[in-house]
Design a protein around this motif. Structure first.
Motif, PDB file in Angstrom:
ATOM      1  N   HIS A  10      35.530  41.983  40.601  1.00 41.78           N
ATOM      2  CA  HIS A  10      34.858  40.703  40.839  1.00 41.78           C
ATOM      3  C   HIS A  10      35.702  39.556  40.277  1.00 41.78           C
ATOM      4  N   ASN A  11      36.115  39.693  39.005  1.00 43.26           N
ATOM      5  CA  ASN A  11      36.908  38.628  38.385  1.00 43.26           C
ATOM      6  C   ASN A  11      38.238  38.436  39.098  1.00 43.26           C
ATOM      7  N   ALA A  12      38.855  39.547  39.540  1.00 49.43           N
ATOM      8  CA  ALA A  12      40.129  39.453  40.261  1.00 49.43           C
ATOM      9  C   ALA A  12      39.944  38.709  41.584  1.00 49.43           C
ATOM     10  N   HIS A  13      38.908  39.096  42.335  1.00 48.20           N
ATOM     11  CA  HIS A  13      38.662  38.449  43.625  1.00 48.20           C
ATOM     12  C   HIS A  13      38.295  36.978  43.425  1.00 48.20           C
ATOM     13  N   GLU A  14      37.546  36.706  42.368  1.00 50.34           N
ATOM     14  CA  GLU A  14      37.177  35.323  42.058  1.00 50.34           C
ATOM     15  C   GLU A  14      38.435  34.477  41.818  1.00 50.34           C
ATOM     16  N   ARG A  15      39.407  35.016  41.073  1.00 54.58           N
ATOM     17  CA  ARG A  15      40.658  34.282  40.814  1.00 54.58           C
ATOM     18  C   ARG A  15      41.429  34.047  42.115  1.00 54.58           C
ATOM     19  N   VAL A  16      41.530  35.090  42.951  1.00 54.39           N
ATOM     20  CA  VAL A  16      42.247  34.966  44.224  1.00 54.39           C
ATOM     21  C   VAL A  16      41.585  33.893  45.086  1.00 54.39           C
ATOM     22  N   LEU A  17      40.255  33.951  45.191  1.00 51.91           N
ATOM     23  CA  LEU A  17      39.530  32.975  46.009  1.00 51.91           C
ATOM     24  C   LEU A  17      39.635  31.564  45.435  1.00 51.91           C
ATOM     25  N   PHE A  18      39.539  31.447  44.113  1.00 53.71           N
ATOM     26  CA  PHE A  18      39.629  30.133  43.475  1.00 53.71           C
ATOM     27  C   PHE A  18      40.946  29.451  43.824  1.00 53.71           C
ATOM     28  N   LEU A 110      32.935  23.331  40.676  1.00 53.59           N
ATOM     29  CA  LEU A 110      32.446  23.511  42.040  1.00 53.59           C
ATOM     30  C   LEU A 110      33.226  24.631  42.734  1.00 53.59           C
ATOM     31  N   LEU A 111      34.541  24.578  42.660  1.00 47.98           N
ATOM     32  CA  LEU A 111      35.372  25.597  43.310  1.00 47.98           C
ATOM     33  C   LEU A 111      35.202  26.963  42.635  1.00 47.98           C
ATOM     34  N   ALA A 112      35.067  26.975  41.305  1.00 47.77           N
ATOM     35  CA  ALA A 112      34.876  28.241  40.584  1.00 47.77           C
ATOM     36  C   ALA A 112      33.544  28.886  40.969  1.00 47.77           C
ATOM     37  N   THR A 113      32.503  28.089  41.096  1.00 48.13           N
ATOM     38  CA  THR A 113      31.193  28.631  41.486  1.00 48.13           C
ATOM     39  C   THR A 113      31.230  29.148  42.912  1.00 48.13           C
ATOM     40  N   MET A 114      31.899  28.425  43.805  1.00 50.51           N
ATOM     41  CA  MET A 114      32.018  28.893  45.189  1.00 50.51           C
ATOM     42  C   MET A 114      32.794  30.211  45.241  1.00 50.51           C
ATOM     43  N   ALA A 115      33.849  30.317  44.449  1.00 54.57           N
ATOM     44  CA  ALA A 115      34.634  31.557  44.412  1.00 54.57           C
ATOM     45  C   ALA A 115      33.791  32.698  43.852  1.00 54.57           C
ATOM     46  N   CYS A 116      33.032  32.426  42.816  1.00 53.27           N
ATOM     47  CA  CYS A 116      32.185  33.453  42.199  1.00 53.27           C
ATOM     48  C   CYS A 116      31.146  33.969  43.186  1.00 53.27           C
ATOM     49  N   LYS A 117      30.505  33.050  43.885  1.00 47.64           N
ATOM     50  CA  LYS A 117      29.434  33.439  44.803  1.00 47.64           C
ATOM     51  C   LYS A 117      29.947  34.175  46.037  1.00 47.64           C
ATOM     52  N   SER A 118      31.209  33.959  46.404  1.00 46.16           N
ATOM     53  CA  SER A 118      31.730  34.616  47.609  1.00 46.16           C
ATOM     54  C   SER A 118      32.617  35.822  47.287  1.00 46.16           C
ATOM     55  N   GLU A 132      44.195  47.939  46.498  1.00 40.15           N
ATOM     56  CA  GLU A 132      45.622  47.667  46.358  1.00 40.15           C
ATOM     57  C   GLU A 132      45.960  46.253  46.835  1.00 40.15           C
ATOM     58  N   PHE A 133      45.350  45.834  47.938  1.00 37.97           N
ATOM     59  CA  PHE A 133      45.577  44.483  48.451  1.00 37.97           C
ATOM     60  C   PHE A 133      45.100  43.441  47.436  1.00 37.97           C
ATOM     61  N   LEU A 134      43.915  43.666  46.855  1.00 40.42           N
ATOM     62  CA  LEU A 134      43.348  42.728  45.888  1.00 40.42           C
ATOM     63  C   LEU A 134      44.257  42.599  44.662  1.00 40.42           C
ATOM     64  N   VAL A 135      44.752  43.719  44.155  1.00 42.83           N
ATOM     65  CA  VAL A 135      45.633  43.674  42.980  1.00 42.83           C
ATOM     66  C   VAL A 135      46.932  42.951  43.323  1.00 42.83           C
ATOM     67  N   ALA A 136      47.494  43.234  44.500  1.00 44.20           N
ATOM     68  CA  ALA A 136      48.723  42.548  44.920  1.00 44.20           C
ATOM     69  C   ALA A 136      48.486  41.041  45.015  1.00 44.20           C
ATOM     70  N   GLU A 137      47.356  40.626  45.593  1.00 39.76           N
ATOM     71  CA  GLU A 137      47.029  39.197  45.710  1.00 39.76           C
ATOM     72  C   GLU A 137      46.776  38.572  44.335  1.00 39.76           C
ATOM     73  N   LEU A 138      46.144  39.325  43.445  1.00 36.83           N
ATOM     74  CA  LEU A 138      45.859  38.825  42.096  1.00 36.83           C
ATOM     75  C   LEU A 138      47.144  38.406  41.400  1.00 36.83           C
ATOM     76  N   PHE A 139      48.180  39.246  41.492  1.00 32.74           N
ATOM     77  CA  PHE A 139      49.407  38.951  40.767  1.00 32.74           C
ATOM     78  C   PHE A 139      50.260  37.873  41.443  1.00 32.74           C
ATOM     79  N   LYS A 140      49.785  37.327  42.545  1.00 37.89           N
ATOM     80  CA  LYS A 140      50.419  36.165  43.184  1.00 37.89           C
ATOM     81  C   LYS A 140      49.739  34.855  42.758  1.00 37.89           C
ATOM     82  N   THR A 141      48.619  34.951  42.033  1.00 36.48           N
ATOM     83  CA  THR A 141      47.838  33.757  41.689  1.00 36.48           C
ATOM     84  C   THR A 141      48.450  32.984  40.532  1.00 36.48           C
ATOM     85  N   SER A 142      47.888  31.811  40.281  1.00 39.16           N
ATOM     86  CA  SER A 142      48.370  30.933  39.214  1.00 39.16           C
ATOM     87  C   SER A 142      48.114  31.498  37.825  1.00 39.16           C
TER      88      SER A 142
END
Length: 169
Positions: A10-18, A110-118, A132-142
């Motif tokens: 959840h936290n990983a996807h939230e970071r990617v979406l944010f 606002l953006l963090a809440t939208m990322a959390c909810k989605s 595997e895709f989520l982890v790869a995307e996570l390590f591309k984030t800020s």
């Protein structure tokens, strides 16, 4: 060989979406859906004040709300990332989450809440490919270490701790 990494999906996807939502917001390209039948709802006086203070930010994020008289409002448009049944709950969560924030923090919240909810929910089963895709995307984030709310995403368990727990040392 060095140990084990445990990733909170959840936290990983939230970071990617944010990070993705920040990029969309910078470009002002939020895809929106228009409700065929507007979603009508009532707001408390405090929610109404937050809406008045943050309406421009909410509209910039794809939420278009119109007053219907009294404390009633209609949600006419919402970001395409949400299902119709989610849109109102997300909108109300945004009012709660950004209301007390200082002005410069409102957009981030606002953006963090939208990322959390989605984001994918914790414990939701995922096929290996998606993991595997989520982890790869996570390590591309800020900031792959923490979600936008400051919670850790990855916990490292050193090999020595695993071996000690298994009484190999």
């Amino acid at each position: 060989g060095e140990g084990l990494l445990v990733v909170d999906q959840h936290n990983a996807h939230e970071r990617v979406l944010f990070d993705k939502y920040e990029d969309i917001d910078r470009k002002r390209t939020w895809p929106v859906k228009m409700s065929l039948i507007p979603i009508v709802f009532d707001l408390s006086p405090s929610q109404t004040v937050v809406l008045e203070e943050t309406g421009e930010d909410l509209e910039g994020a794809g939420f278009r709300v119109e007053p219907m008289g009294g404390r009633s409002y209609a949600l006419r448009e919402y970001p395409d990332i949400f299902k119709p049944e989610e849109a109102l709950n997300v909108f109300l969560s945004l009012l709660e989450g950004i209301g007390e924030a200082p002005r410069e923090e409102k957009k981030k919240r606002l953006l963090a809440t939208m990322a959390c909810k989605s984001a994918i929910k914790a414990g939701e089963p995922l096929p290996r490919e998606k993991m595997e895709f989520l982890v790869a995307e996570l390590f591309k984030t800020s900031n792959p270490a923490v979600c936008p709310h400051g919670r850790p995403i990855v916990v490292r368990i050193p090999r020595s701790q695993i071996e000690k727990g298994l009484k190999r040392i």
